[in-house]
Enzyme design. Sequence first.
Site, PDB file in Angstrom:
ATOM      1  N   GLU A   1       0.810  -1.221   0.000  1.00 40.07           N
ATOM      2  CA  GLU A   1       0.000   0.000   0.000  1.00 40.07           C
ATOM      3  C   GLU A   1       0.842   1.270   0.000  1.00 40.07           C
ATOM      4  O   GLU A   1       0.485   2.272  -0.629  1.00 40.07           O
ATOM      5  CB  GLU A   1      -0.944   0.017   1.203  1.00 40.07           C
ATOM      6  CG  GLU A   1      -0.234  -0.039   2.548  1.00 40.07           C
ATOM      7  CD  GLU A   1      -1.186   0.048   3.720  1.00 40.07           C
ATOM      8  OE1 GLU A   1      -0.711   0.249   4.836  1.00 40.07           O
ATOM      9  OE2 GLU A   1      -2.408  -0.080   3.498  1.00 40.07           O
TER      10      GLU A   1
ATOM     11  N   ILE B   1      -1.280 -10.586  -7.087  1.00 41.17           N
ATOM     12  CA  ILE B   1      -1.535 -11.297  -8.341  1.00 41.17           C
ATOM     13  C   ILE B   1      -1.663 -12.806  -8.126  1.00 41.17           C
ATOM     14  O   ILE B   1      -2.179 -13.520  -8.992  1.00 41.17           O
ATOM     15  CB  ILE B   1      -0.443 -11.009  -9.392  1.00 41.17           C
ATOM     16  CG1 ILE B   1       0.937 -11.437  -8.889  1.00 41.17           C
ATOM     17  CG2 ILE B   1      -0.449  -9.539  -9.788  1.00 41.17           C
ATOM     18  CD1 ILE B   1       2.035 -11.356  -9.955  1.00 41.17           C
TER      19      ILE B   1
ATOM     20  N   ALA C   1       4.388  -5.977 -14.633  1.00 40.94           N
ATOM     21  CA  ALA C   1       5.724  -5.761 -14.053  1.00 40.94           C
ATOM     22  C   ALA C   1       5.873  -6.392 -12.677  1.00 40.94           C
ATOM     23  O   ALA C   1       6.967  -6.386 -12.116  1.00 40.94           O
ATOM     24  CB  ALA C   1       5.994  -4.259 -13.962  1.00 40.94           C
TER      25      ALA C   1
ATOM     26  N   ILE D   1       7.033  -7.918 -18.490  1.00 40.14           N
ATOM     27  CA  ILE D   1       8.423  -7.548 -18.262  1.00 40.14           C
ATOM     28  C   ILE D   1       9.189  -8.812 -17.880  1.00 40.14           C
ATOM     29  O   ILE D   1       8.921  -9.427 -16.854  1.00 40.14           O
ATOM     30  CB  ILE D   1       8.563  -6.502 -17.143  1.00 40.14           C
ATOM     31  CG1 ILE D   1       7.667  -5.299 -17.400  1.00 40.14           C
ATOM     32  CG2 ILE D   1      10.019  -6.095 -16.975  1.00 40.14           C
ATOM     33  CD1 ILE D   1       7.951  -4.568 -18.669  1.00 40.14           C
ATOM     34  N   SER D   2      10.144  -9.195 -18.727  1.00 41.94           N
ATOM     35  CA  SER D   2      10.953 -10.380 -18.446  1.00 41.94           C
ATOM     36  C   SER D   2      12.388  -9.965 -18.123  1.00 41.94           C
ATOM     37  O   SER D   2      12.647  -8.796 -17.825  1.00 41.94           O
ATOM     38  CB  SER D   2      10.893 -11.348 -19.624  1.00 41.94           C
ATOM     39  OG  SER D   2      11.483 -12.584 -19.269  1.00 41.94           O
TER      40      SER D   2
ATOM     41  N   LYS E   1      17.900 -12.988 -17.318  1.00 41.65           N
ATOM     42  CA  LYS E   1      18.172 -14.166 -16.487  1.00 41.65           C
ATOM     43  C   LYS E   1      17.283 -15.349 -16.860  1.00 41.65           C
ATOM     44  O   LYS E   1      17.483 -16.471 -16.377  1.00 41.65           O
ATOM     45  CB  LYS E   1      18.006 -13.804 -15.010  1.00 41.65           C
ATOM     46  CG  LYS E   1      19.064 -12.821 -14.522  1.00 41.65           C
ATOM     47  CD  LYS E   1      18.831 -12.406 -13.087  1.00 41.65           C
ATOM     48  CE  LYS E   1      19.951 -11.490 -12.598  1.00 41.65           C
ATOM     49  NZ  LYS E   1      20.096 -10.256 -13.370  1.00 41.65           N
TER      50      LYS E   1
ATOM     51  N   ASN F   1      19.861  -5.697 -16.292  1.00 42.82           N
ATOM     52  CA  ASN F   1      19.708  -4.932 -15.063  1.00 42.82           C
ATOM     53  C   ASN F   1      19.423  -3.465 -15.357  1.00 42.82           C
ATOM     54  O   ASN F   1      19.894  -2.914 -16.347  1.00 42.82           O
ATOM     55  CB  ASN F   1      20.995  -5.021 -14.237  1.00 42.82           C
ATOM     56  CG  ASN F   1      21.314  -6.450 -13.840  1.00 42.82           C
ATOM     57  OD1 ASN F   1      20.832  -6.957 -12.842  1.00 42.82           O
ATOM     58  ND2 ASN F   1      22.126  -7.116 -14.647  1.00 42.82           N
ATOM     59  N   VAL F   2      18.650  -2.853 -14.481  1.00 39.62           N
ATOM     60  CA  VAL F   2      18.399  -1.421 -14.588  1.00 39.62           C
ATOM     61  C   VAL F   2      19.078  -0.706 -13.432  1.00 39.62           C
ATOM     62  O   VAL F   2      19.062  -1.185 -12.302  1.00 39.62           O
ATOM     63  CB  VAL F   2      16.883  -1.091 -14.624  1.00 39.62           C
ATOM     64  CG1 VAL F   2      16.290  -1.465 -15.951  1.00 39.62           C
ATOM     65  CG2 VAL F   2      16.141  -1.758 -13.492  1.00 39.62           C
TER      66      VAL F   2
END
Length: 607
Positions: free
Chosen positions: A314, A340, A361, A403-404, A407, A444-445
């Site tokens: 939340e 989910i 995501a 979003i995959s 890896k 990676n981001v």
Amino acid sequence: MSNRRRMYIILVVDVVIIWAAIAISYMFRFNGSIPPYYEQQMYGFALITTAICGLSLAFFRMYRRMWQYASIGEIIELIKAVIIGMTASFLVTSIAFGKEVPLSIATRTVELMLLFMGGSRFLWRLIRVNRTAKMELTHHILVVGAGDCGALIAKEIMSSKMFAGSRLIGFIDDDPHKQSMRVVGYPVLGNRYDIIEIVHKYQVHDIVIAMPSSKRSDITDIINICTMTKAKVKIIPAINDFITGRLAVKTLRNVDVEDLLGREPVQIDLQGVMDYVTDKVVLVTGAGGSIGSELSRQIAAFKPRKLLLLGHGENSIYTIEMELRAKFPDVKLETVIADIQDRPRMESVFRSFKPQVIFHAAAHKHVPLMERNPSEAVKNNVFGTKNVADCADKYGAERFVMISSDKAVNPTSVMGATKRIAEMYIQSLNTSSRTQFVAVRFGNVLGSRGSVIPRFKEQIAAGGPVTVTHPDMVRYFMTIPEAVQLVIQAGAFAKGGEIFILDMGKPVRILDLAKDLIRLSGLEPDVDIKIEFTGMREGEKLFEELLTEAEATTATQHERIYVGQPLEISQSELELQMRRFEKVLGEDRNTVKAAIEAIVPFYSNVS
């Protein structure tokens, strides 16, 4: 000295200059012997000129300028003020005395006033500069870029209280025509390849990169050179600030690791994105996470009919909701707190809102944690994705973008393997669904929650050591906004069943990344901050891949997005394996991992 006191001193000096200039002009005109009539005119001319020129100088704000930072603009304004003031004084005096002031006197008076007033102000600047030079200057600053932006920054540095006690050494510029020249009084000392020598020679503490319109690759190269010194590096963030006049010292920011990637900004097909997002009901799962929140920001800009922010936490959902309501007050938002993994809750969300476009995501992504908790990885990444995808199919969504991760390719980790199963599931579902199911795979981001960059920064702030798992560990990196822009663009190319692969640029060695971050903090690796190697963690690989051997890529309309060849996956066989899979959830790690291995042909359970 206060501004008011400085203004009165300059005003008194100007009055003395006016009287002296007029007296000298009359003396020259009459060879030192002024006739009585003209002597009377001289006094009247001096009084009138003092009043009118004083007003003219005040009108042009000559007493509200910082003359120690004067430039050509100030001199031009001074010339205007004197000429206009003297012209008016000449006319008024000629009318008042019934005989005009000799033109030679008026002309010489203008010349002398400009000479004396300009000279007095130059002398003021010289005194202030010399006084500053004699002060104990603790910080030496070098500006990279001797263009318009560099000149503006230099002036800001000289006048800003933020840089009190600092001294501008000069400029660096690659333009050969600028070498050995001076910009706002400071020399151009060399080009980018001289930076290290100049920093050492002049004991530079701070380097300011003022090249907002240069190519990213050039800026990256310069940053890499700067990181080889002990100086702290700052940068002008964007050309927009220069164009719109918002350029100031406060816009300077520290160089960050994102600047080292050296990739040009993403160009996206706005029309293609608008066609499938604008005026649609869009659902973002995991909207409170790093990728999900950025997806929400960028999607909101395309004006969806309604944007659904779905997340389990939340606090994170509240944070992104408040941000979007402030930035996009016209976009209709719905916040949905849901898991989910909860199939009935997902059914309820889809039944109530009927989303047309889904960006999925939500996922568990931390590799070592998922190795220790494989059942949770399966529940969230596999069955959570299945729940959302099944609902998208059942309720007639137009498009589902998952979003995959890189890896998922030849996975050695539970996290990677579960993302691969999720890819397989949506590909199989696509064969029988009206919904277009696609996955977007990238590495990676930078700066995402749980990633290596924030951890390194925390360790540096704490004084070290910085911990690296292996000296040869290599990863692909891109920024969060960059990745999300490409994800949204890839969604526009979807026909169903594809796995889109984003061009991640060159792989980055984690050890080099750690060293760069230490240097960008103005410290020396293994001197000020120690680097320790802790050993590879469960599920990790030295090198990540973006494709399996069975997948081949083809180009798309976008130069940085590729599409992998879809693999044939039997939907009935996968459904059967998934039902078997459900039965082992909650069992010990090895049992769950064995079940994963039975589904993912490339999975290698190395633990």
